[in-house]
Design an enzyme around this catalytic site. Structure first.
Site, PDB file in Angstrom:
ATOM      1  N   ASP A 129      41.946   8.904  -4.886  1.00 18.85           N
ATOM      2  CA  ASP A 129      42.001  10.373  -4.715  1.00 18.85           C
ATOM      3  C   ASP A 129      43.271  10.926  -5.349  1.00 18.85           C
ATOM      4  O   ASP A 129      44.294  10.991  -4.715  1.00 18.85           O
ATOM      5  CB  ASP A 129      41.958  10.709  -3.225  1.00 18.85           C
ATOM      6  CG  ASP A 129      41.958  12.202  -2.968  1.00 18.85           C
ATOM      7  OD1 ASP A 129      41.718  12.970  -3.907  1.00 18.85           O
ATOM      8  OD2 ASP A 129      42.223  12.596  -1.809  1.00 18.85           O
ATOM      9  N   GLU A 163      45.739  20.532  -5.683  1.00 23.59           N
ATOM     10  CA  GLU A 163      44.443  20.557  -4.991  1.00 23.59           C
ATOM     11  C   GLU A 163      44.640  20.240  -3.529  1.00 23.59           C
ATOM     12  O   GLU A 163      44.016  20.829  -2.650  1.00 23.59           O
ATOM     13  CB  GLU A 163      43.475  19.536  -5.625  1.00 23.59           C
ATOM     14  CG  GLU A 163      42.043  19.596  -5.070  1.00 23.59           C
ATOM     15  CD  GLU A 163      41.773  18.711  -3.846  1.00 23.59           C
ATOM     16  OE1 GLU A 163      40.688  18.822  -3.272  1.00 23.59           O
ATOM     17  OE2 GLU A 163      42.658  17.918  -3.468  1.00 23.59           O
TER      18      GLU A 163
HETATM   19  N1  DPN Z   1      39.050  17.141  -1.673  1.00 22.84           N
HETATM   20  C1  DPN Z   1      39.208  15.737  -1.618  1.00 22.84           C
HETATM   21  C2  DPN Z   1      40.634  15.461  -1.358  1.00 22.84           C
HETATM   22  O1  DPN Z   1      41.321  15.562  -2.339  1.00 22.84           O
HETATM   23  O2  DPN Z   1      41.065  15.209  -0.253  1.00 22.84           O
HETATM   24  C3  DPN Z   1      38.225  14.999  -0.815  1.00 22.84           C
HETATM   25  C4  DPN Z   1      36.818  15.417  -1.049  1.00 22.84           C
HETATM   26  C5  DPN Z   1      36.318  15.587  -2.320  1.00 22.84           C
HETATM   27  C6  DPN Z   1      35.987  15.644   0.007  1.00 22.84           C
HETATM   28  C7  DPN Z   1      35.007  16.010  -2.519  1.00 22.84           C
HETATM   29  C8  DPN Z   1      34.690  16.056  -0.157  1.00 22.84           C
HETATM   30  C9  DPN Z   1      34.203  16.247  -1.443  1.00 22.84           C
HETATM   31 ZN    ZN Z   2      40.773  14.665  -3.998  1.00 22.08          ZN
END
Ligand code: DPN
Ligand code: ZN
Length: 315
Positions: A129, A163
């Protein structure tokens, strides 16, 4: 013929053959999407890991590891012939950076965008991530360059900052566009977490989205159907950068191999892996390192990025 002359002639013929087999395309012709090298994607992940190691263990907004990640991706894109720009914004008392890359050519009024967030949380290096989506998208950008692709649409890729602080970078980018420029973006593909260690194969659902979104969903699903991997749809919601685009009425699509959610028994049946365990037990933790990647998932997702872009941009 003197023996000496044989080698230059052979070398010359080999060169001609090599030139003839370079996969270039002119507008209108379509090329098969390339098989993305997972070793190359993993090499990019190793680079993100090294950047984190050298910068206090993370690549988070406002920390030096984030800017180092931007600089490194930008240099790779510049060397491959992409036109890049770094756009700044300010949040949480620090300068944030989005990296935007345009592939020269294509219909400027018909833009296909794809993006991935490049920041990690401060707890760790953020390799799944979202080093995974960032590295896959980078390798696809390099493949576009190697193919000297001539897409019908104009291609633009974005690597987003902040993000993890609430889609701040992608939102700043969308808000920075004039109404006219925003209307030129006909679709946005998001790649956030594509190498989860206990992977799922989720494709963003087009339901409830503007007309055109189903083409994005279908292109992504088509790749997995071609390789015989079942997918499930996931409701897009607001958890990643696609939401910034969706809020402006831009059709969005994307892939997701799972975060803190747990794999069901049925999902373990069809995808393998461990039932009742998290898709990514290291989600937002210090253990989200290069060891936290399923190479098969990373490979399949990276190929799917290439497949969808080749198909949707008209390469
Ligand atoms: N938004 C992501 C993060 O960076 O924590 C996790 C995520 C991505 C959750 C896509 C759901 C869908
Ligand atoms: Zn993410």
């Amino acid at each position: 013929m003197p023996r000496k002359a044989v080698l230059p002639i052979a070398a010359g013929l080999a060169l001609v053959a090599a030139v003839l087999t370079i996969p270039t395309a002119s507008a209108g012709q379509s090329l098969a999407a390339p098989d993305i090298s997972v070793a190359n994607v993993q090499a990019h992940l190793n680079q993100f890991q090294t950047i984190a190691n050298n910068n206090g263990g993370n690549r988070a907004h406002g920390r030096p590891g984030y800017k180092a990640s931007v600089d490194w991706v930008k240099a790779k894109l510049d060397a491959a012939g992409w036109t890049t720009s770094v756009r700044t914004f300010t949040t949480s008392g620090a300068t944030g950076y989005n990296l935007i890359a345009d592939w020269p050519g294509g219909d400027a009024n018909n833009v296909l965008m794809a993006g991935a967030h490049l920041d990690s949380v401060s707890a760790g290096p953020g390799i799944n991530d979202n080093g995974s989506g960032s590295a896959g998208l980078l390798e696809v950008a390099l493949a576009v360059s190697r193919a000297q692709a001539r897409p019908t649409k104009h291609l633009r890729f974005g690597w987003w900052g902040a993000e993890e602080l609430g889609l701040v970078g992608s939102t700043a980018y969308v808000n920075s566009l004039s109404t006219t420029d925003r209307a030129k973006i006909k679709g946005y593909l998001n790649f956030d977490m594509t190498g989860s260690p206990n992977p799922a194969y989720f494709v963003y659902s087009s339901s409830g989205q503007p007309t055109g979104s189903s083409a994005l969903q279908s292109a992504l699903e088509e790749h997995f159907r071609n390789i015989g991997v079942p997918t499930e749809t996931t409701s897009v919601g607001g958890r990643s950068d696609h939401a910034a685009f969706a809020r402006s009425g831009i059709p969005v699509g994307g892939l997701f191999s799972g975060a803190e959610g747990r794999k069901t028994a049925a999902q373990a049946q069809k995808w393998g892996g461990t039932a009742n365990a998290a898709f990514d037990p290291c989600y937002h933790r210090s253990c989200d390192r290069t060891t936290n990647i399923n190479a098969t998932a990373l490979d399949r997702h990276s190929d799917a990025i290439a497949y969808s872009i080749w198909k949707l941009a008209g390469i």
